[in-house]
Design an enzyme around this catalytic site. Structure first.
Site, PDB file in Angstrom:
ATOM      1  N   CYS A 140       0.741  -1.177  -0.159  1.00 47.21           N
ATOM      2  CA  CYS A 140       0.001   0.088  -0.123  1.00 47.21           C
ATOM      3  C   CYS A 140       0.987   1.044  -0.068  1.00 47.21           C
ATOM      4  CB  CYS A 140      -1.061   0.047   1.264  1.00 47.21           C
ATOM      5  SG  CYS A 140      -1.938   1.606   1.429  1.00 47.21           S
ATOM      6  N   CYS A 143      -0.495   4.211   2.062  1.00 44.68           N
ATOM      7  CA  CYS A 143      -0.299   4.084   3.318  1.00 44.68           C
ATOM      8  C   CYS A 143       0.986   4.148   3.967  1.00 44.68           C
ATOM      9  CB  CYS A 143      -0.889   2.657   4.009  1.00 44.68           C
ATOM     10  SG  CYS A 143      -2.114   2.091   3.105  1.00 44.68           S
ATOM     11  N   ASP A 144       1.830   3.645   3.119  1.00 47.65           N
ATOM     12  CA  ASP A 144       3.225   3.807   3.774  1.00 47.65           C
ATOM     13  C   ASP A 144       4.578   4.544   2.730  1.00 47.65           C
ATOM     14  OD1 ASP A 144       2.559   1.881   5.430  1.00 47.65           O
ATOM     15  OD2 ASP A 144       2.827   0.003   3.861  1.00 47.65           O
TER      16      ASP A 144
END
Ligand code: FAD
Ligand code: NDP
Length: 315
Positions: A140, A143-144
């Site tokens: 992701c 997200c990261d």
């Protein structure tokens, strides 16, 4: 187990689950939504919680972020009469009607079940992945990708779909360079998404190339790739690796009681959300490997609630 029999239990909390909750709530069916607690590795609210801007959901001409959209859907479900419970459904018994839903040690009975559990990102399981998962490998980017470990690094994205293109474009904001590994000579992504990566000065594509391994002690420092045309392998410096190779439908908790296709997606009667078991309905990505869009998931969520309502009327 309480003797009370619910009318509708909805499992899953993406656009499909919440739309079915909105419709079932407005039909006064008092739906219960199990939104999951990191079920299948995805936060409550589903896959859109892992993305930034959603530009193609009707009604938001300037776009809306995925998490905002999902918070709004959740609020709307509750306003329409749904009860949302932040737990993951562990198992179901669909052999007798009413059906039994088990959540932790608690069991509930329900006349109808709507399955809206979506899908989870796939991993490649190359040798170095076990050691380096979440230490430079992620599924992701949104997200990261903003984490300091990825700043100004050469990052790799595996895949050639819309997710891969979106992730590569997103990562290019932080990375020194982004390389996409595409196993075929063409991408599956939509034309507009392909154009964004192919025209991007910081993104390059290695066609017909697969990931063989990821190397590093506590962080990613190289990847080994293979050109599938000539079988030539090379090891390239890398600061991070992102998988964007599609998703696995979240059907394990059903324990094969509902008919699935060869890739684990729930089989529904075309044009409906009916599954192989009367009273059990499926909507969204868990039964759709073709369209897989928020709006199509929401549309099928509406259908599931209406199908459930019709079923209840026949009892
Ligand atoms: P999901 O969104 O997958 O939600 C299912 C939910 O059910 C999850 O929260 C999961 O944790 C929960 N769950 C699973 N098992 C259980 C259980 N046993 N008990 C309780 N809960 C459970 N589509 C667009 O239209 N526009 C976009 O811009 C777009 N961008 C995307 C970006 C990314 C990075 C990704 C991955 C997808 C994107 N999509 C986009 C696709 C879109 O997100 C999906 O089509 C949509 O979210 C599917 O909705 P769903 O309701 O079927 O399931
Ligand atoms: P897709 O299934 O569409 O694409 C997966 C990609 O990964 C394909 O290029 C596939 O290659 C590749 N792949 C699969 N397995 C492997 C493997 N083992 N090794 C190497 N490559 C592999 O998934 P996406 O997550 O990209 O998209 C899912 C859905 O979400 C789609 O419907 C998409 O349109 C939607 N979406 C929409 C967005 C938007 O509209 N903005 C953004 C993101 C997603 P191959 O083609 O060779 O099979």
């Amino acid at each position: 187990m309480s003797d009370k029999v619910e009318k509708v239990i909805i499992v899953g909390s993406g656009p499909a689950g919440h739309t079915s909750a909105i419709y079932a709530g407005r039909a006064l069916l008092e739906p219960i939504v199990y939104e999951g607690l990191m079920a299948g590795g995805v936060a409550a609210g589903g896959q859109l919680t892992t993305t930034t801007e959603v530009e193609n959901y009707p009604g938001f001409p300037k776009g809306i972020t995925g998490p905002e959209l999902m918070m709004a859907m959740r609020e709307q479900s509750i306003n329409c009469g749904a009860k949302v419970i932040t737990k993951t459904v562990d198992s179901v018994n669909l052999n007798t009607h009413p059906f039994t839903i088990t959540v932790q040690s608690e069991s509930l009975l329900t006349q109808t079940l709507i399955i809206a559990t979506g899908a989870t990102a796939k991993r490649l399981h190359v040798p170095g992945e076990k050691n380096l998962w979440q230490k430079g490998i992620s599924a992701c980017a949104v997200c990261d990708g903003g984490l300091p470990i990825f700043r100004d690094k050469h990052l790799f994205v595996v895949g050639g779909g819309d997710t891969a293109c979106e992730e590569a474009t997103f990562l290019a904001k932080f990375a020194s360079k982004v390389t996409m590994l595409v196993r075929k000579g063409e991408m599956r992504a939509s034309k507009i998404m392909q154009e964004r990566v192919l025209d991007h000065p910081k993104i390059n594509v290695l066609w017909q190339t697969v990931l063989e391994d990821v190397l590093g002690e506590n962080s990613v420092n190289a990847v080994t790739v293979k050109n599938v045309q000539n079988n030539e392998k090379s090891t390239l410096d890398a600061g991070g690796l992102f998988y964007a190779i599609g998703h696995e439908p979240n059907t394990e908790f059903l324990n094969n009681q509902v008919a699935l296709d060869e890739t684990g997606y729930i089989v529904t009667t075309p044009g409906t959300t009916l599954t192989s078991i009367p009273g059990v309905f499926a909507c969204g990505d868990v039964q759709d490997k073709k369209y897989r869009q928020a709006v199509s998931a929401a549309g099928s969520g509406c259908m599931a609630a209406m199908d459930a309502e019709h079923f209840l009327a026949t009892l």
